[in-house]
Design an enzyme around this catalytic site. Structure first.
Site, PDB file in Angstrom:
ATOM      1  N   LEU A   1       0.860  -1.186   0.000  1.00  0.00           N
ATOM      2  CA  LEU A   1       0.000   0.000   0.000  1.00  0.00           C
ATOM      3  C   LEU A   1       0.899   1.239   0.000  1.00  0.00           C
ATOM      4  O   LEU A   1       1.150   1.861   1.029  1.00  0.00           O
ATOM      5  CB  LEU A   1      -0.931  -0.012   1.210  1.00  0.00           C
ATOM      6  CG  LEU A   1      -2.240   0.759   1.029  1.00  0.00           C
ATOM      7  CD1 LEU A   1      -3.091   0.144  -0.075  1.00  0.00           C
ATOM      8  CD2 LEU A   1      -3.025   0.801   2.326  1.00  0.00           C
ATOM      9  N   HIS A   2       1.352   1.606  -1.192  1.00  0.00           N
ATOM     10  CA  HIS A   2       2.388   2.626  -1.340  1.00  0.00           C
ATOM     11  C   HIS A   2       2.003   4.006  -0.799  1.00  0.00           C
ATOM     12  O   HIS A   2       2.662   4.576   0.066  1.00  0.00           O
ATOM     13  CB  HIS A   2       2.747   2.789  -2.819  1.00  0.00           C
ATOM     14  CG  HIS A   2       2.974   1.531  -3.571  1.00  0.00           C
ATOM     15  ND1 HIS A   2       4.135   0.803  -3.468  1.00  0.00           N
ATOM     16  CD2 HIS A   2       2.188   0.859  -4.464  1.00  0.00           C
ATOM     17  CE1 HIS A   2       4.073  -0.260  -4.262  1.00  0.00           C
ATOM     18  NE2 HIS A   2       2.894  -0.249  -4.864  1.00  0.00           N
ATOM     19  N   ASP A   3       0.941   4.569  -1.352  1.00  0.00           N
ATOM     20  CA  ASP A   3       0.721   6.011  -1.276  1.00  0.00           C
ATOM     21  C   ASP A   3       0.441   6.578   0.109  1.00  0.00           C
ATOM     22  O   ASP A   3       0.921   7.671   0.430  1.00  0.00           O
ATOM     23  CB  ASP A   3      -0.394   6.407  -2.243  1.00  0.00           C
ATOM     24  CG  ASP A   3       0.018   6.208  -3.693  1.00  0.00           C
ATOM     25  OD1 ASP A   3       1.229   6.096  -3.949  1.00  0.00           O
ATOM     26  OD2 ASP A   3      -0.867   6.168  -4.573  1.00  0.00           O
TER      27      ASP A   3
END
Length: 449
Positions: free
Chosen positions: A315-317
């Site tokens: 879950l990068h952002d």
């Protein structure tokens, strides 16, 4: 005009995007943050789709009337438009659910996004506001190119993007066609940087700006995988706060059912949606949580299919949002570590390692097509600076369990806001019905008289 609000002001630039959804949610509902506005950019889908997605997400979390959305750049600063990828986020940029609502408030098109961002940021007290970017860095670079006076005014810039490699962390970055990679768009480049390498190069080379910049690369985001346990947490909340709906099944059966739903192994198309709809009907979860988990299930499948990462999608952002909480106080901070855990401390003792800062360069040579054919376009080259010298902050790790707990708490706050809005709407409808009934009765009286 500056306000006395103690929360950290944030301008969020994004390209929703499954993981951008959670960045918006975290920024909108974290008690220490205050979103000034959102600007959209091309990236996970074409600009019109990322803009639509942003306004839809705000509607889903009951923030459409309080957080304005502005339309940003449709292509890179100095490059032709790129073909929007579909292999990870789908055609819409948010494939995988039918629960996204139609936007109640459209994006603002009368004011350019960077002008709106400048006005909002400049109105904040000096050294308080952050710019967070989770898509291509085009809008951010354009903002500081047009308004260089803003550089000294803001607190910092937090970017999700790039990849370092070389064992920077122990994260699994995946492979394509059996070839290990550090990037997620090419073997060497992460998508947000590759989408506009010139914009990235400007930010990392501009004096005064690079020293205020935090970069959260894939090496860190791939430590934060949305596993089955995480999906179950987001779907139902923690055990001590789960819905107390009557369930005609034993404890073990209930546990098994929830685990299977969070696993997402349904074979038939639409089966997961039907099961989640039943969970909502039974009061075991909410429509928002069902929507978020559907998005994560789609994201999980594409990451497994494309990169071979099967434990869950990173879950990068939202990590770029979480990174700006450093220094806000123990009650709200999600600790990030910017020291090398393998390095010896100055005095050889734990906790005495020097914080790391980097000189960051971006390879800008090559077209998008050449990058896909093997060129290193968009690759991040990070060189560790001598101790005490200022440069780009690139954290190596964070408190992952705390991050998930805080994110789930933001979902809970959004649930509460949605429930309050629904209750108010019902009261309004009842009031309207009562008024209509009274008017009808008065009409009958006049008729009989």
């Amino acid at each position: 005009m500056a306000t006395d609000d103690a929360r950290v002001p944030v301008w969020l630039d994004c390209d929703p995007g499954h993981d951008d959804t959670f960045a918006i949610l975290l920024a909108a509902y974290h008690p220490a943050l205050r979103i000034l506005g959102i600007s959209t950019v091309f990236g996970n889908a074409a600009l019109e789709k990322t803009t639509q997605n942003a306004t839809s997400i705000l509607t889903a979390i009951n923030k459409s009337h309080s957080i304005p959305v502005y339309v940003g750049a449709s292509h890179a600063l100095h490059r032709p438009p790129m073909h929007a990828p579909t292999d990870i986020h789908g055609e819409s940029g948010l494939d995988g659910t039918n629960l996204l609502p139609e936007p109640t408030v459209p994006a603002i098109t009368s004011i350019p996004a960077i002008d709106a961002a400048y006005a909002a940021l400049k109105a904040c007290k000096p050294n308080t506001a952050w710019v967070v970017a989770t898509g291509a860095f085009t809008n951010v670079a354009a903002l500081f190119i047009k308004y260089p006076d803003l550089i000294s005014h803001i607190k910092g810039v937090s970017l999700m993007g790039g990849a370092i490699g070389g064992g920077f962390t122990n994260a699994v970055l995946g492979s394509v066609d059996g070839v290990p990679r550090i990037g997620n768009w090419t073997q060497f480049a992460e998508f947000n940087v590759l989408a506009d390498p010139e914009a990235a190069e400007f930010i990392f080379s501009r004096e005064g700006l690079k020293e205020k910049t935090t970069l959260v690369p894939l090496d860190v985001t791939h430590l934060v995988l949305t596993t089955r346990e995480v999906r179950e947490l987001l779907l139902y909340g923690p055990p001590d706060r789960r819905a107390a709906a009557e369930i005609d099944e034993g404890e073990e059966e209930e546990k098994k059912r929830k685990e299977q739903l969070a696993e997402g192994n349904e074979k038939e198309e639409g089966e997961l949606a039907r099961k989640l709809e039943e969970e909502v009907k039974q009061g075991r979860t909410t429509k928002l949580r069902a929507m978020l988990v559907e998005l994560l299930m789609f994201f999980a499948k594409t990451y497994s299919d494309v990169f071979g990462i099967t434990a869950g999608p990173p879950l990068h952002d939202p990590l770029a949002v979480a990174a700006i909480l450093t220094g806000v106080g123990e009650q709200h901070e999600i600790p990030f570590s910017d020291v090398d855990p393998t390095a010896e401390g100055v005095a050889g003792a734990e906790g005495t390692q020097q914080r790391e800062r980097y000189k960051v360069e971006i390879i800008t040579e090559g077209t998008y097509e050449e990058a896909r054919d093997g060129a290193r376009t968009g690759q991040v080259i990070a060189a560790l600076l001598p101790p005490g010298e200022e440069g780009v902050r690139i954290p190596r790790s964070l408190d992952i369990n705390l991050f998930w707990r805080v994110l789930e708490e933001c979902v809970a706050r959004a649930d509460e806001a949605n429930a309050a809005a629904a209750a108010a709407e019902r009261e309004t409808e009842k009031g309207g019905e009562a008024a209509a009934g009274k008017k009808a009765r008065q009409g009958c009286l006049r008729t009989t008289v």
